[in-house]
Design an enzyme around this catalytic site. Sequence first.
Site, PDB file in Angstrom:
ATOM      1  N   LYS A  83       0.943  -1.214   0.148  1.00  0.00           N
ATOM      2  CA  LYS A  83      -0.005   0.080   0.037  1.00  0.00           C
ATOM      3  C   LYS A  83       0.876   1.339   0.024  1.00  0.00           C
ATOM      4  O   LYS A  83       1.401   1.516   1.064  1.00  0.00           O
ATOM      5  CB  LYS A  83      -0.938   0.266   1.302  1.00  0.00           C
ATOM      6  CG  LYS A  83      -2.035   1.190   1.052  1.00  0.00           C
ATOM      7  CD  LYS A  83      -2.423   1.462   2.494  1.00  0.00           C
ATOM      8  CE  LYS A  83      -1.844   2.726   3.105  1.00  0.00           C
ATOM      9  NZ  LYS A  83      -2.077   3.974   2.097  1.00  0.00           N
ATOM     10  N   GLU A 102       9.892   2.416  10.582  1.00  0.00           N
ATOM     11  CA  GLU A 102      10.861   3.269  10.630  1.00  0.00           C
ATOM     12  C   GLU A 102      10.196   4.433  10.451  1.00  0.00           C
ATOM     13  O   GLU A 102       8.971   4.735   9.529  1.00  0.00           O
ATOM     14  CB  GLU A 102      11.631   3.048   9.104  1.00  0.00           C
ATOM     15  CG  GLU A 102      12.257   1.973   8.909  1.00  0.00           C
ATOM     16  CD  GLU A 102      13.575   2.057  10.186  1.00  0.00           C
ATOM     17  OE1 GLU A 102      13.721   3.092  10.565  1.00  0.00           O
ATOM     18  OE2 GLU A 102      14.180   0.976  10.090  1.00  0.00           O
ATOM     19  N   CYS A 117      13.615  11.270   6.340  1.00  0.00           N
ATOM     20  CA  CYS A 117      13.690  10.926   7.673  1.00  0.00           C
ATOM     21  C   CYS A 117      15.168  11.120   8.239  1.00  0.00           C
ATOM     22  O   CYS A 117      15.467  11.433   9.385  1.00  0.00           O
ATOM     23  CB  CYS A 117      12.941   9.646   7.877  1.00  0.00           C
ATOM     24  SG  CYS A 117      13.519   8.374   6.890  1.00  0.00           S
ATOM     25  N   GLU A 129       9.507  16.735  14.694  1.00  0.00           N
ATOM     26  CA  GLU A 129      10.020  16.603  13.152  1.00  0.00           C
ATOM     27  C   GLU A 129       8.897  17.294  12.290  1.00  0.00           C
ATOM     28  O   GLU A 129       7.833  17.348  12.461  1.00  0.00           O
ATOM     29  CB  GLU A 129       9.890  14.991  12.589  1.00  0.00           C
ATOM     30  CG  GLU A 129      10.523  15.054  11.474  1.00  0.00           C
ATOM     31  CD  GLU A 129      10.204  13.454  11.006  1.00  0.00           C
ATOM     32  OE1 GLU A 129       9.197  12.700  11.182  1.00  0.00           O
ATOM     33  OE2 GLU A 129      11.322  13.174  10.403  1.00  0.00           O
TER      34      GLU A 129
HETATM   35  P1  ADP Z   1       3.380  10.659   6.392  1.00  0.00           P
HETATM   36  O1  ADP Z   1       3.504  11.923   7.326  1.00  0.00           O
HETATM   37  O2  ADP Z   1       4.542  10.198   5.858  1.00  0.00           O
HETATM   38  O3  ADP Z   1       2.050  10.773   5.577  1.00  0.00           O
HETATM   39  P2  ADP Z   1       1.548   8.446   7.833  1.00  0.00           P
HETATM   40  O4  ADP Z   1       2.029   7.907   8.964  1.00  0.00           O
HETATM   41  O5  ADP Z   1       0.403   9.629   7.798  1.00  0.00           O
HETATM   42  O6  ADP Z   1       2.919   9.504   7.422  1.00  0.00           O
HETATM   43  O7  ADP Z   1       1.730   7.834   6.286  1.00  0.00           O
HETATM   44  C1  ADP Z   1       2.383   6.793   6.108  1.00  0.00           C
HETATM   45  C2  ADP Z   1       1.751   5.577   5.620  1.00  0.00           C
HETATM   46  O8  ADP Z   1       0.870   5.051   6.399  1.00  0.00           O
HETATM   47  C3  ADP Z   1       0.764   5.917   4.362  1.00  0.00           C
HETATM   48  O9  ADP Z   1       0.909   4.954   3.390  1.00  0.00           O
HETATM   49  C4  ADP Z   1      -0.513   5.998   5.049  1.00  0.00           C
HETATM   50  O10 ADP Z   1      -1.642   5.876   4.227  1.00  0.00           O
HETATM   51  C5  ADP Z   1      -0.412   4.756   5.954  1.00  0.00           C
HETATM   52  N1  ADP Z   1      -1.388   5.200   7.076  1.00  0.00           N
HETATM   53  C6  ADP Z   1      -1.775   6.207   7.690  1.00  0.00           C
HETATM   54  N2  ADP Z   1      -2.500   5.884   8.746  1.00  0.00           N
HETATM   55  C7  ADP Z   1      -2.650   4.490   8.588  1.00  0.00           C
HETATM   56  C8  ADP Z   1      -3.456   3.664   9.520  1.00  0.00           C
HETATM   57  N3  ADP Z   1      -4.093   4.017  10.688  1.00  0.00           N
HETATM   58  N4  ADP Z   1      -3.255   2.268   9.484  1.00  0.00           N
HETATM   59  C9  ADP Z   1      -2.493   1.849   8.481  1.00  0.00           C
HETATM   60  N5  ADP Z   1      -1.806   2.674   7.874  1.00  0.00           N
HETATM   61  C10 ADP Z   1      -1.839   3.760   7.909  1.00  0.00           C
END
Ligand code: ADP
Length: 478
Positions: free
Chosen positions: A173, A248, A282, A380
Site C-alpha cells: 500500500k 521506520e 527522515c 520533526e
Molecule cells: P506521512 O506523514 O508520511 O504521510 P503517515 O504515517 O500518515 O505519514 O503515512 C505513512 C503511510 O501509512 C501511508 O501509506 C498512509 O496511508 C499509511 N497510514 C496512515 N494511517 C494509517 C493507519 N491508521 N493504518 C495503516 N496505515 C496507515
Amino acid sequence: MIETFQNYIAGEWVVGSNITIDENPSDLDSPVGKFGVVDAQRTLDAVGAAQKAQPTWAATTPQRRADVLDAIGSEILARKAELGRLLAMEEGKSLSESIGEAARAGQIFKFFAGEALRIPGEWLASTRPGVGIEITREPVGVVGIIAPWNFPLAIPAWKIAPALAYGNTVVFKPAETVPGCAWALAQIISRAGLPQGAFNLVIGSGRTVGQAILDAPGLDALSFTGSVATGNQLLRSAAQRGLKIQLEMGGKNPLIVLADADLDNAVQCAVNGAYFSTGQRCTASSRLIVESAVHDEFVERLQQKLASLKVGPALAEDTDIGPVASQQQFEQDLAYIQIGKDEGATLLWGGEQLDPGPRGYYLQPALFAAEPGHRIATEEIFGPVACVMPADGYDHALALANDTEFGLCAGICTTSLKHATHFKRHAQVGMAMVNLPTAGVDPHVAFGGRKGSSYGAREQGRYAAEFYTTVKTAYTAA
Ligand code: ADP
C-alpha cells in the site's frame, strides 16, 4: 488524456472507485494522472491472493527468484529517466534527485537478486553424540508493506525486493500522494514472472486499506515507514494480534560542526542534509549544532549558500529545491515556521511562500536560530526548515545531539580523529556520518534507527533477512 493508475490484485488490474486527481505539486493545473482506491474487501482479496501464492513462490529455486528480481532491477535501471520524471512530477523532488532515486530502486532489486542466491544457513554438531543441527531461514509468509510518499520508488523497493527474495509474497500500500510511482513499479513487477497473486498493489487511505491489511487474518508480517503517530498506532495493534512488525518513523537528526571542521564542506553537508529533497527525508539534518567559535561564520556562509539556491518546478533544469510534496505538508511547514516565530526563535533566512510561475507548493528554505527546548528544535517538521544552535565544545555538542526522543542518524564535521571516533561510538543513533551529510545512505548496508525512530529489525543489506525470514533449528540423529 491523463492515465488512470490502477491497483493490482491477484494478477488482475483493478481500476478502483472514487477516481481522484493525482496532484503535481510543481503545477497544480497539470495533474500527473488519476487513481482509484480499493475498499477493505478488495484489500482482503489481495491478502488472500498473496496467501495462496506464497507456497508456490517459496518453492521456486533461488535462481528463479534471482532472475525475477534481476529482471525488475534491469527494467527500472533502463527506464530510470522516464521513472524519474514521473517521480519528480508526482512527489516534487528535482529531476536529478528523482532519476537518482529511480536508479537506486533498480540497484536495490539487483542487490536482492544476488541475496536470493546467498540465503545463509548453518550446520553445527549437537552436544549429544550422533546428532547434527541445521539452522535455516524460511520465509515469514505474507508481508504487508505500508509506505510513505517521500521516496515513492526507493522505499517500496527496499521492502518489496527482500520480501520476494526470501520467498514471501507481498501486499503493498503506497501513500495516496504517490499512486503513479506505485503503479509504474507494479507494472514492472507484474511482467517479471512472479506467480499470480505473489505481488499485489492496493491503493487507498491508511484508515481503510492500511487498517484492512493490518487486520487481515492471513497477514504474517508488516513493514511500515511513516509518521511516529501512525507507527505507534500500528505497533499497538500488531502487539494485540502478535504480528511481526518493523517500523521506520521520524527523525530530528543533528549535524555537529566543530571549530576544526572544513567549513566549506560543513556548509555543503548542512545544505544537502537539511534542504535537498525539500527537507522531506527522515534522515534530514534539521538541527545544526555549531561550536561557538565558528557559529557566526558558519551561519553567514550557510545564508549565502541558501541565497544562491533556486526553488522551482521539479522538472526545471536549474531547480535545486523542488516544491513541498502536498498541500497538507505545505500547511504543516508553514505552521511550524509560525510556531518558531511565536516561541521566540529567530528566523535567520527564508521561510516565505514563493511564486516562481506555475501554481504549486513553493517554499523558501528556512533557517532559524533556536534553543534546544523549542518545538521547532524537537519535533520533526519534514520540510525545508532547519535550526542552528551554538555549542560550547564537543562534549556539549554531543549532549545536545543526543538530547532527543529520536535516534535515526547523526553527523559530525570535524578534522579531529579523536572527536570523530568518540562520536561514532557515542551518538545514540542507528547511522552516524563523519564529514558527510546525514542524508544519503547506501543500498547494500543496514538502515534504521534507535529510540523513537525505529522499531524491530533493521532494513536493507544483509540485515533485511532478520525481518523477512524466520529461523528454524532442525535436529537430525544420524
Ligand atoms: P506521512 O506523514 O508520511 O504521510 P503517515 O504515517 O500518515 O505519514 O503515512 C505513512 C503511510 O501509512 C501511508 O501509506 C498512509 O496511508 C499509511 N497510514 C496512515 N494511517 C494509517 C493507519 N491508521 N493504518 C495503516 N496505515 C496507515
